[in-house]
Scaffold this active site. Sequence first.
Site, PDB file in Angstrom:
ATOM      1  N   CYS A 262       2.390   2.701  10.037  1.00  0.00           N
ATOM      2  CA  CYS A 262       2.542   4.046   9.466  1.00  0.00           C
ATOM      3  C   CYS A 262       3.227   4.984  10.471  1.00  0.00           C
ATOM      4  O   CYS A 262       2.741   5.181  11.589  1.00  0.00           O
ATOM      5  CB  CYS A 262       1.179   4.608   9.067  1.00  0.00           C
ATOM      6  SG  CYS A 262       1.320   6.285   8.442  1.00  0.00           S
TER       7      CYS A 262
ATOM      8  N   LYS B  84      -0.127  -5.282   8.815  1.00  0.00           N
ATOM      9  CA  LYS B  84       1.201  -4.841   8.354  1.00  0.00           C
ATOM     10  C   LYS B  84       1.867  -4.092   9.500  1.00  0.00           C
ATOM     11  O   LYS B  84       1.315  -3.118  10.023  1.00  0.00           O
ATOM     12  CB  LYS B  84       1.058  -3.954   7.115  1.00  0.00           C
ATOM     13  CG  LYS B  84       2.382  -3.504   6.528  1.00  0.00           C
ATOM     14  CD  LYS B  84       2.195  -3.039   5.088  1.00  0.00           C
ATOM     15  CE  LYS B  84       3.469  -2.500   4.483  1.00  0.00           C
ATOM     16  NZ  LYS B  84       3.804  -1.141   4.921  1.00  0.00           N
TER      17      LYS B  84
ATOM     18  N   PRO C 196       0.870  -1.180   0.000  1.00  0.00           N
ATOM     19  CA  PRO C 196       0.000   0.000   0.000  1.00  0.00           C
ATOM     20  C   PRO C 196       0.905   1.228   0.000  1.00  0.00           C
ATOM     21  O   PRO C 196       1.866   1.280   0.773  1.00  0.00           O
ATOM     22  CB  PRO C 196      -0.771  -0.119   1.322  1.00  0.00           C
ATOM     23  CG  PRO C 196      -0.076  -1.144   2.144  1.00  0.00           C
ATOM     24  CD  PRO C 196       0.900  -1.892   1.295  1.00  0.00           C
ATOM     25  N   LEU C 197       0.609   2.189  -0.850  1.00  0.00           N
ATOM     26  CA  LEU C 197       1.443   3.402  -0.943  1.00  0.00           C
ATOM     27  C   LEU C 197       0.517   4.612  -0.999  1.00  0.00           C
ATOM     28  O   LEU C 197      -0.090   4.894  -2.042  1.00  0.00           O
ATOM     29  CB  LEU C 197       2.316   3.362  -2.204  1.00  0.00           C
ATOM     30  CG  LEU C 197       3.433   2.300  -2.251  1.00  0.00           C
ATOM     31  CD1 LEU C 197       4.006   2.180  -3.664  1.00  0.00           C
ATOM     32  CD2 LEU C 197       4.553   2.638  -1.267  1.00  0.00           C
TER      33      LEU C 197
ATOM     34  N   ASN D 176       9.169  -7.360   3.938  1.00  0.00           N
ATOM     35  CA  ASN D 176       9.082  -6.073   3.238  1.00  0.00           C
ATOM     36  C   ASN D 176      10.256  -5.168   3.621  1.00  0.00           C
ATOM     37  O   ASN D 176      10.726  -5.192   4.757  1.00  0.00           O
ATOM     38  CB  ASN D 176       7.736  -5.404   3.585  1.00  0.00           C
ATOM     39  CG  ASN D 176       7.612  -3.973   3.097  1.00  0.00           C
ATOM     40  OD1 ASN D 176       7.377  -3.063   3.892  1.00  0.00           O
ATOM     41  ND2 ASN D 176       7.767  -3.746   1.812  1.00  0.00           N
TER      42      ASN D 176
ATOM     43  N   ASP E  71      13.204  -2.614   1.155  1.00  0.00           N
ATOM     44  CA  ASP E  71      14.446  -2.547   0.375  1.00  0.00           C
ATOM     45  C   ASP E  71      14.574  -3.611  -0.714  1.00  0.00           C
ATOM     46  O   ASP E  71      15.686  -3.945  -1.103  1.00  0.00           O
ATOM     47  CB  ASP E  71      15.665  -2.612   1.295  1.00  0.00           C
ATOM     48  CG  ASP E  71      15.682  -1.469   2.304  1.00  0.00           C
ATOM     49  OD1 ASP E  71      14.928  -0.489   2.098  1.00  0.00           O
ATOM     50  OD2 ASP E  71      16.424  -1.551   3.290  1.00  0.00           O
TER      51      ASP E  71
HETATM   52  C1  LIG Z   1       4.988   7.195  -0.534  1.00  0.00           C
HETATM   53  C2  LIG Z   1       4.783   6.064   0.433  1.00  0.00           C
HETATM   54  C3  LIG Z   1       3.512   5.790   0.887  1.00  0.00           C
HETATM   55  C4  LIG Z   1       3.293   4.737   1.780  1.00  0.00           C
HETATM   56  N1  LIG Z   1       2.022   4.454   2.176  1.00  0.00           N
HETATM   57  C5  LIG Z   1       1.777   3.390   2.979  1.00  0.00           C
HETATM   58  C6  LIG Z   1       0.454   3.039   3.339  1.00  0.00           C
HETATM   59  O1  LIG Z   1      -0.536   3.674   2.961  1.00  0.00           O
HETATM   60  N2  LIG Z   1       0.305   1.953   4.153  1.00  0.00           N
HETATM   61  C7  LIG Z   1       1.371   1.197   4.587  1.00  0.00           C
HETATM   62  O2  LIG Z   1       1.184   0.228   5.312  1.00  0.00           O
HETATM   63  N3  LIG Z   1       2.620   1.523   4.248  1.00  0.00           N
HETATM   64  C8  LIG Z   1       2.847   2.579   3.450  1.00  0.00           C
HETATM   65  N4  LIG Z   1       4.126   2.872   3.069  1.00  0.00           N
HETATM   66  C9  LIG Z   1       5.217   1.954   3.451  1.00  0.00           C
HETATM   67  C10 LIG Z   1       5.428   0.898   2.345  1.00  0.00           C
HETATM   68  O3  LIG Z   1       4.259   0.161   2.123  1.00  0.00           O
HETATM   69  C11 LIG Z   1       6.575  -0.065   2.672  1.00  0.00           C
HETATM   70  O4  LIG Z   1       6.282  -0.738   3.852  1.00  0.00           O
HETATM   71  C12 LIG Z   1       7.908   0.675   2.843  1.00  0.00           C
HETATM   72  O5  LIG Z   1       8.081   1.633   1.834  1.00  0.00           O
HETATM   73  C13 LIG Z   1       9.082  -0.315   2.812  1.00  0.00           C
HETATM   74  O6  LIG Z   1       9.095  -1.069   1.629  1.00  0.00           O
HETATM   75  P1  LIG Z   1      10.032  -0.670   0.358  1.00  0.00           P
HETATM   76  O7  LIG Z   1      11.433  -0.595   0.830  1.00  0.00           O
HETATM   77  O8  LIG Z   1       9.778  -1.770  -0.634  1.00  0.00           O
HETATM   78  O9  LIG Z   1       9.555   0.670  -0.119  1.00  0.00           O
HETATM   79  C14 LIG Z   1       4.378   3.948   2.223  1.00  0.00           C
HETATM   80  C15 LIG Z   1       5.663   4.241   1.771  1.00  0.00           C
HETATM   81  C16 LIG Z   1       5.881   5.295   0.897  1.00  0.00           C
HETATM   82  C17 LIG Z   1       7.276   5.575   0.420  1.00  0.00           C
END
Ligand SMILES: Cc1cc2nc3c(=O)[nH]c(=O)nc-3n(C[C@H](O)[C@H](O)[C@H](O)COP(=O)(O)O)c2cc1C
Length: 330
Positions: free
Chosen positions: A110, A149, A26-27, A210, A212
């Site tokens: 979050c 999460k 989720p982003l 999850n 990196d």
């Molecule tokens: C722009 C952005 C928005 C995010 N929004 C959420 C979100 O809505 N819910 C959530 O559980 N994590 C959110 N995250 C965290 C990511 O889901 C993920 O856990 C974190 O970026 C680590 O994974 P990665 O290294 O693959 O990016 C967000 C991260 C970013 C950078």
Amino acid sequence: MEILTPIYLPGNGISRSLNCPIIQSPLAGVSDQVFRSFVRRWSPNALLFTEMVNAKSLELGHGEQKVTELSEENGPIGVQLFDHRPDSMVEAALKAESAGAFLIDINMGCPVKKIAKKGGGSALLKEPELAQKIVKKVSQAVSIPVTVKIRLGWCEATSDPISFSLGLQDAGAQLITVHGRTRRQGFSGKSDWLAISKIKRSMDIPVIANGDIKNSQDAIKCLQMTKADGVMIGRASMGAPWLLGQIYEEIKYQKPFKTPDAKMKINLCIEHLKLLLLKKGDHGLLIARKHMNWTCRDFEGASVLRQKLVRANSQYEAIKIMEEELLKFN
Ligand SMILES: Cc1cc2nc3c(=O)[nH]c(=O)nc-3n(C[C@H](O)[C@H](O)[C@H](O)COP(=O)(O)O)c2cc1C
């Protein structure tokens, strides 16, 4: 390859199978319905998530668009909820379930101050009993699986992610995703895959690793190190909606998947912009700007193109700039 085994979630009446264990994060501000439709082009079976949804608002009937548009989804879609009030979470989960959610995910990671200060998101890492109460109530209320999460903890000193995760499992969570950082770390340092492996070893329910993972080599390394049931990809997919499919195919078929070339990337940006304009009106240009900025990379002239796109004052100008760029390839 054995590491791509489907994941079965029994639910509470309605079971679900995750046929593709490479999952989209989720982003917030990124993984809207338009972005997800692009991810599905390369990864039709993957589990994707809505941006996090404020449960209290949803309970009160605000911000419903994120769940009403679930009907447009062509594959498994998890609705991610955040709040600290069990009853609001239950009401929101029931709404999401009836709108067509594949599963409900509860955000306990979050780090955003505005959310954590009120007790939601990562603040729940400090309140294991409340976290369990939320999971218990939500999973008893809905028929679909409930997942959570988390991060490794609020800060290193107080972090006990194994007990925390076991508590969630006892409360009825059917899968947990672990971002291998504490809340205090934000996005600094590295995701601690070793810590994730320890959690995985202690749990009976599936664990998703999850943090990196940027390509298939990272995904394989992480899966081997953590023995997790799947991986979740976040930031690396921003501007690269093909990444999930690329990782899945490279692992499954053990041969390189061709990253889209400049022409495909520009065409993708034009399509993305047009879809956002249809959905969001003029505001679509603002949203599309960041996607175009992420996607227009790693080809000759990409940097100049990005600079031109940032300065484009209207959708017409942005589309004209990209169409002119495409002429170079004819
Ligand atoms: C722009 C952005 C928005 C995010 N929004 C959420 C979100 O809505 N819910 C959530 O559980 N994590 C959110 N995250 C965290 C990511 O889901 C993920 O856990 C974190 O970026 C680590 O994974 P990665 O290294 O693959 O990016 C967000 C991260 C970013 C950078």
